[in-house]
Design an enzyme around this catalytic site. Structure first.
Site, PDB file in Angstrom:
ATOM      1  N   ASP A  22      -3.203   9.231  -1.841  1.00 17.11           N
ATOM      2  CA  ASP A  22      -2.965   8.274  -0.756  1.00 17.11           C
ATOM      3  C   ASP A  22      -3.044   6.841  -1.281  1.00 17.11           C
ATOM      4  O   ASP A  22      -2.843   6.586  -2.480  1.00 17.11           O
ATOM      5  CB  ASP A  22      -3.956   8.538   0.384  1.00 17.11           C
ATOM      6  CG  ASP A  22      -3.411   8.126   1.743  1.00 17.11           C
ATOM      7  OD1 ASP A  22      -3.526   6.931   2.084  1.00 17.11           O
ATOM      8  OD2 ASP A  22      -2.878   8.992   2.466  1.00 17.11           O
ATOM      9  N   ASP A  23      -3.336   5.904  -0.413  1.00 21.80           N
ATOM     10  CA  ASP A  23      -3.326   4.473  -0.715  1.00 21.80           C
ATOM     11  C   ASP A  23      -4.240   4.153  -1.903  1.00 21.80           C
ATOM     12  O   ASP A  23      -5.293   4.758  -2.072  1.00 21.80           O
ATOM     13  CB  ASP A  23      -3.798   3.725   0.533  1.00 21.80           C
ATOM     14  CG  ASP A  23      -3.425   2.257   0.530  1.00 21.80           C
ATOM     15  OD1 ASP A  23      -2.948   1.766  -0.499  1.00 21.80           O
ATOM     16  OD2 ASP A  23      -3.618   1.610   1.581  1.00 21.80           O
ATOM     17  N   ASP A  45       4.175   5.334   5.493  1.00 18.89           N
ATOM     18  CA  ASP A  45       3.320   4.770   6.539  1.00 18.89           C
ATOM     19  C   ASP A  45       3.898   3.455   7.078  1.00 18.89           C
ATOM     20  O   ASP A  45       4.788   2.842   6.473  1.00 18.89           O
ATOM     21  CB  ASP A  45       1.911   4.545   5.980  1.00 18.89           C
ATOM     22  CG  ASP A  45       0.827   4.767   7.017  1.00 18.89           C
ATOM     23  OD1 ASP A  45       1.120   4.669   8.226  1.00 18.89           O
ATOM     24  OD2 ASP A  45      -0.326   5.038   6.624  1.00 18.89           O
ATOM     25  N   ASP A  71      -4.431   9.552  13.424  1.00 18.82           N
ATOM     26  CA  ASP A  71      -5.497   9.308  12.459  1.00 18.82           C
ATOM     27  C   ASP A  71      -6.802   9.959  12.905  1.00 18.82           C
ATOM     28  O   ASP A  71      -7.749  10.056  12.116  1.00 18.82           O
ATOM     29  CB  ASP A  71      -5.724   7.806  12.291  1.00 18.82           C
ATOM     30  CG  ASP A  71      -4.712   7.161  11.353  1.00 18.82           C
ATOM     31  OD1 ASP A  71      -3.985   7.900  10.660  1.00 18.82           O
ATOM     32  OD2 ASP A  71      -4.641   5.916  11.328  1.00 18.82           O
TER      33      ASP A  71
END
Length: 689
Positions: free
Chosen positions: A332-333, A444, A512
């Site tokens: 992910d990020d 995203d 989320d």
């Protein structure tokens, strides 16, 4: 099937159970005739000869009866089309011709160089409608160009269903009586939004499995509006399309055109459940790419690591993920640029040299060697002011001259309507996907439009539409160049879920909020329109650290997430060996039931309102039931579940492979199942024998 009357002025579209008919009068007024159960062409022609009622000058006989009302002339209802030139505003169109090609009907109207083409196509029992506007005359401004207006039959006591919410609480179902006037839902945020999904349904007395339901869903991933109006004579119309207000969509010069998004409509006499199953079947057959291929079990590193990542650390997580049966590992990020927090690096799409000194390829190859696919997170439409991209091109962000910039999550929105921005993102994303064996991209979008300006552009309002068109074009281009890569749509959770983005992505991030109890209501709302095949759901740590700190069993967390596309998002390095062993069993079980969950027909047995809730999936001779016991009071026994879509004359066996999903007590012929009260969640598998 499309049928046309001998005089070429009445058209009937027919699906397996439903029909849709419209008629052009001698005065070139396009009227709605029928939407509901299948009828014959002769029935539609009989409806076409009925005269319009006469009204006093304060009302219009066209209101509530026109197929696509325009602004101008003897009309007072909300127009679907509102245009203006330097000389005048409104439309006075004339019918030019119809065209029938395969199952598509096109009706062409003209007004002073502007051609308006109404498109119709029946897919299953879903009617797809959209409009093309082609200008060959003077410059025309499209103030409003809706995709369709839907007309409902004359009934009393209509009830409106909608999905509302906010970040972390998306897709919550609400039903209320429809009253006179307009009910308007939508988004003015530049994306679909967490606040409403672009879907409505109307009924008068439907239950979950019985009664007529009319539903409409818009395929657009930007700002949008759906208006449900009960007119003074009690007739009801639903109008919807791109853009929230009437301040302007686009300006068309001679030779330019605009095609609206699809606004799809569905009639069902199978109650809300029947309508949902029809929507799901439509999306699996016509909307979602490669929907016949089941989505893999994934692991996502975000909740385990947040921004503190490295190649070595990700490798440790990958080994643990592979050991429990995960099939897709997603970084992910935090893998790119100077991205050590949300304050910097967004927009610089090159691997961080300190964290990934040889790029992403070594980690991707290591993940592949473990038997998993490899994926990454990106947020291409955004940029941090503290980034190399912004320092090089501050003019590329949406902004208003002389105004203070608004920053959410320390980021600004790139003006994707600019061709140079589009080309830059194509080069960077294509380069990333070419640099390593990447199989999956989580795309995203973590903030709404605020200062949506475009200094120097003669018609800056167009960025609201052109941003979305550029997003679609970029996704289409990347999918064509990298056909083996799957994409997930995410927008801080469920902020960009609609038929438009689902036509270009393989799944969506539902919310989320990963709390398994909260997720039951979110997933029930999502299922009103979208299938489990597209609904990503994760098992994360307990207590749930992100939102509510509620503790829940690993069993409850897994069974909740198994209602869609199963993922794991917890920190596996902190899980005990007993938890990892149990997780491996759940993942194995999910793989066995996955075809039924992702491709089967859904039946909502009990809504998540406390106590027992359950859903059932049916595919061929196999049935899967997921049930959750949220609470139990005063020692009352757990109520039995009556299953749907089973043959009362057949016998069914209950498939069990160990303690992990025991708990079902099979009733006569498998039509009822009882649950053990000592389990807070369970999986029941039945097979016809």
């Amino acid at each position: 099937m499309l049928e046309i009357s001998d005089n070429g002025r009445t058209w009937l579209l027919s699906g397996p159970t439903s029909g849709y008919a419209l008629h052009l009068t001698d005065g070139d007024e396009l009227l709605h005739l029928h939407w509901g159960p299948r009828i014959a062409l002769a029935d539609a022609e009989a409806l076409a000869v009925r005269p319009l009622p006469e009204y006093w000058p304060f009302e219009s006989p066209l209101d509530g009866r026109e197929e696509y009302p325009v602004e101008g002339g003897p009309r007072f209802a909300r127009p679907a089309l509102s245009v203006r030139t330097e000389e005048r505003r409104g439309t006075e169109w004339g019918f030019e011709r119809y065209e029938a090609e395969g199952d598509e009907l096109r009706l062409r109207f003209c007004d002073d160089g502007l051609t308006v083409t109404l498109h119709y196509r029946m897919r299953g029992d879903v009617v797809e409608r959209w409009v093309t506007l082609d200008n060959q005359g003077p410059v025309v401004e499209l103030l409003r160009a809706d995709s369709a207006t839907w007309t409902l039959p004359d009934r009393e006591d209509w009830r409106l269903s909608q999905l509302h919410g906010r970040w972390g609480a998306e897709s919550r179902l609400a039903r209320s009586p429809l009253t006179y006037g307009e009910k308007v839902i939508g988004s003015r945020r530049g994306h679909t939004g967490h606040q409403h999904l672009p879907w409505v349904a109307l009924d008068t007395d439907a239950t979950e499995e019985r009664g007529e339901v009319y539903g409409c869903a818009l395929g657009w991933s930007g700002s949008w509006r759906i208006a449900v109006a009960q007119l003074p004579d009690a007739r009801v119309q639903i109008t919807g399309g791109a853009g929230y207000d009437d301040s302007g969509l686009l300006r068309l010069a001679a030779g330019e055109s605009f095609t609206t998004p699809v606004f799809a409509g569905l009639w069902s006499d199978g109650g809300f459940g029947g309508a949902s199953r029809a929507w799901h079947a439509y999306q699996r057959a016509y909307v979602i790419p490669d929907a016949d291929q089941d989505r893999p079990v994934l692991f996502n590193s975000w909740e385990a690591t947040e921004f503190d990542i490295s190649e070595e650390q990700q490798s440790v997580l990958a080994r643990r993920a592979a050991a429990i049966g995960v099939e897709l590992f997603v970084v992910d990020d935090g893998w790119f640029g100077a991205r050590t927090s949300d304050r910097a690096g967004l927009g610089d799409w090159t691997p961080n040299p300190d964290r990934f000194p040889s790029g992403l390829k070594p980690l991707a190859e290591y993940v592949h060697a473990l038997g998993m696919q490899f994926g990454i997170w990106v947020e291409p439409e955004m940029v941090n002011p503290d980034s190399e991209l912004y320092r090089a091109h501050p003019e590329w962000v949406q902004h208003q001259t002389g105004r203070k910039r608004t920053e959410f999550r320390n980021q600004l929105v790139l003006n994707l309507a600019r061709e140079d921005v589009q080309e830059h993102l194509w080069e960077r994303l294509d380069g990333i996907l070419s640099s390593a064996p990447i199989d999956y991209v989580k795309w995203d979008f973590n903030r709404c439009f605020t200062d949506a300006g475009w200094p120097g552009e003669s018609y800056p309002q167009r960025l609201w539409v052109d941003h979305v068109r550029a997003l679609y074009g970029l996704l289409d281009r990347l999918r064509a160049a990298h056909p083996g890569v799957a994409f997930e749509s995410c927008s801080g959770g469920g902020g960009r879920i609609d038929l438009g983005v689902l036509g270009r992505t393989d799944q969506v991030w539902t919310s989320d909020n990963t709390d398994p109890l909260d997720r039951l209501a979110i997933q029930q709302g999502f299922s009103q329109i979208h299938p489990a095949r597209a609904m990503a759901a994760w098992v994360t740590d307990s207590p749930n650290a992100m939102l509510n700190h509620r503790a829940s069993s690993l069993r409850f967390r897994f069974v909740s997430a198994m209602a869609g596309v199963l993922g794991v998002g917890g920190d596996l390095t902190r899980w005990a060996e007993e938890e990892l062993a149990e997780a491996r069993e759940w993942v194995t079980l999910y793989k066995e039931i996955r075809p039924v969950v992702q491709r089967g027909d859904l039946y909502r047995l009990r809504a998540p309102r406390g106590g027992l809730s359950a859903v059932q999936y049916v595919l061929g001779d196999e049935t899967v039931v997921l049930a959750w016991l949220q609470a139990q009071s005063y020692g009352e026994p757990v109520p039995a579940l009556r299953l749907r879509a089973l043959d009362s004359t057949a016998a069914y066996e209950c498939l069990e492979t160990g303690e992990i999903h025991r708990g079902a007590v099979l009733g006569h012929n498998g039509l009822r199942v009882g649950l053990r009260g000592d389990l807070d969640a369970t999986v029941i598998r039945l097979r016809r024998i």
